[in-house]
Design a protein around this motif. Structure first.
Motif, PDB file in Angstrom:
ATOM      1  N   ALA A  93       0.832  -1.212   0.000  1.00 32.27           N
ATOM      2  CA  ALA A  93       0.000   0.000   0.000  1.00 32.27           C
ATOM      3  C   ALA A  93       0.861   1.255   0.000  1.00 32.27           C
ATOM      4  O   ALA A  93       0.561   2.228  -0.701  1.00 32.27           O
ATOM      5  CB  ALA A  93      -0.927  -0.008   1.207  1.00 32.27           C
ATOM      6  N   ARG A 168      -7.993   3.209   1.401  1.00 31.31           N
ATOM      7  CA  ARG A 168      -7.203   1.997   1.214  1.00 31.31           C
ATOM      8  C   ARG A 168      -6.691   1.551   2.572  1.00 31.31           C
ATOM      9  O   ARG A 168      -6.117   2.339   3.324  1.00 31.31           O
ATOM     10  CB  ARG A 168      -6.032   2.273   0.274  1.00 31.31           C
ATOM     11  N   PHE A 338      -7.587  -3.147  -1.710  1.00 31.66           N
ATOM     12  CA  PHE A 338      -8.565  -3.400  -0.649  1.00 31.66           C
ATOM     13  C   PHE A 338      -9.199  -4.782  -0.816  1.00 31.66           C
ATOM     14  O   PHE A 338      -9.382  -5.518   0.157  1.00 31.66           O
ATOM     15  CB  PHE A 338      -9.651  -2.323  -0.647  1.00 31.66           C
TER      16      PHE A 338
END
Length: 451
Positions: A93, A168, A338
């Motif tokens: 991420a 996210r 996600f």
């Protein structure tokens, strides 16, 4: 004044292979801190340093887990979960944010803040317990992974409704790492027994969304922003506690604005039931809840909640294990961070879950670690789900691997088109996480009866 990490003797565990890699990781992060202060910055140099850090971290996790297994360390399972969250969710991420912002100053600071904070906290707390033979107590009350996935989706939905931003998930084992200038709020419900919510809003998140109507920066504006963050924290906590039956009737007893240092000290004394870190696209947000005793989560009444008649995920089930006794292997192929994270949390306790974000990485995973099932995003860019299915079916060695499509499309024409490609199943992403889990369990049950 430059920011640097200084090695402290407190970080030494006395295990050579662990301490050596800790020092290496500290050194790599210090090179990145130096990079931030250079007038002429090379994106390539930053990319290489981050890749070097990630590769060393992943190898360190493997070495550390092997060592823990060799001494029969009782906290191995908890360590593996923390390592997996950082390896498979946090690092990807943060990398994604860096790439999407072309290595902006904020995204580099996020990377350094989260990674440096995580490394220091993990070294001082979890890793120091290895040599003492103590289990990792801080994470012993975490919700089961199905409920974790549900709470993550619930929080993302609440943040979207409040800020109109797509979030996210960065971590589901947020350990209190400092990710920037923050407003920290603590809300305590109950009297004899306490249930605490800790909510951290990065200042730029509040300033750029619900605080953007205020004038130029001033002391009065900072006070207003603080009150805006306080209001947001209370609204989120009030809506979240509806998911916990034992909290619904309790009154708010304490409400405090904390410094980051005050928050960290209090948080380290608690054992959270959930602890999430999100990137909202406008700034970071963290939410943690600790109950005493742990509160029971509600698993019905909301559209995205788990159904009341959920499967008992702790019951041994031969349909979830292969002939050699190992967990059945599921490859999740989806370009959404996600979605991959949610499926990892949902299925990880019963199945071995692999993830891929593109067709090419999926083919590599299938080649190296043949899965028992592929969950395939139907609408991926570049190489679509239909093209991916065709590639799998065209390879003799892979042709018999079952493939189930995951899709947002539920209209008749889209369903008809997907079914015509003859996948082994078709699941809508709009289904509750419990329903998705149940369908996958039933798929393996049916397949087991047919063999």
């Amino acid at each position: 004044m430059k920011t640097r990490l200084k090695w402290d003797e407190r970080y030494n565990t006395g295990v050579f292979i662990i301490d050596k890699e800790h020092k290496k990781l500290f050194g790599i992060l210090n090179k990145l801190f130096d990079f931030v202060h250079k007038e002429e910055k090379s994106q390539f140099a930053c990319q290489e340093a981050i890749k070097y850090f990630k590769d060393h971290a992943i190898q360190h996790f493997a070495d550390e887990e092997n060592y823990m297994a060799s001494i029969n360390y009782p906290g191995l399972k908890a360590h593996r979960r923390i390592h997996r969250d950082f390896r498979e969710r946090t690092i990807p991420a943060l990398e994604s944010e860096l790439e999407q912002t072309h290595f902006s100053a904020d995204s580099i600071q996020h990377f350094l803040g989260v990674c440096a904070g995580w490394l220091i906290g993990h070294t001082l707390i979890e890793d120091s317990m290895i040599v003492n033979g103590e289990p990792v107590r801080h994470w012993e009350n975490l919700l089961p992974e199905e409920e974790q996935a549900m709470m993550g989706q619930t929080l993302a939905s609440l943040l979207h409704s409040m800020f109109r931003l797509d979030c996210r998930l960065i971590s589901s084992c947020y350990a209190g790492d400092r990710f920037g200038a923050v407003f920290c709020y603590r809300l305590v419900y109950g009297d004899k027994s306490k249930w605490e919510f800790f909510l951290l809003f990065e200042e730029q998140l509040i300033r750029s969304t619900i605080g953007n109507v205020l004038a130029a920066k001033s002391e009065a504006m900072d006070m207003m922003l603080s009150n805006v963050a306080k209001y947001a924290a209370r609204q989120l906590a009030e809506r979240l506690r509806r998911h916990f039956p034992s909290l619904e009737s309790l009154e708010l007893k304490e409400e405090q604005l904390l410094t980051y240092e005050q928050f960290y000290k209090l948080y380290q004394q608690r054992s959270p039931q959930f602890s999430f870190l999100f990137d909202t696209g406008r700034g970071y947000f963290a939410c943690c809840m600790a109950g005493d005793p742990p509160a029971e989560i509600r698993i019905h009444s909301q559209p995205d909640d788990l159904p009341a008649e959920r499967t008992d995920r702790f019951r041994p089930d031969s349909t979830k294990t292969a002939a050699d006794g190992r967990k059945k292997k599921i490859l999740v192929v989806d370009d959404s961070d996600f979605m991959r994270s949610a499926m990892l949390d949902l299925l990880g306790s019963d199945y071995e879950v692999l993830t891929a974000d593109s067709g090419m990485s999926a083919i590599r995973s299938i080649t190296l670690a043949r899965p028992d099932l592929v969950l395939l995003d139907y609408e991926m860019p570049v190489c679509s789900g239909s093209q991916m299915l065709e590639m799998i079916r065209s390879q003799k060695d892979f042709a018999d691997i079952p493939v189930i499509f995951l899709t947002c499309r539920v209209d008749r024409e889209s369903v008809k088109k997907a079914i015509s490609l003859k996948p082994d199943g078709y699941l809508s992403k709009s289904l509750s996480v419990g329903s998705v889990k149940k369908e996958i369990d039933h798929f393996f049950e049916r397949r087991g009866r047919a063999q």
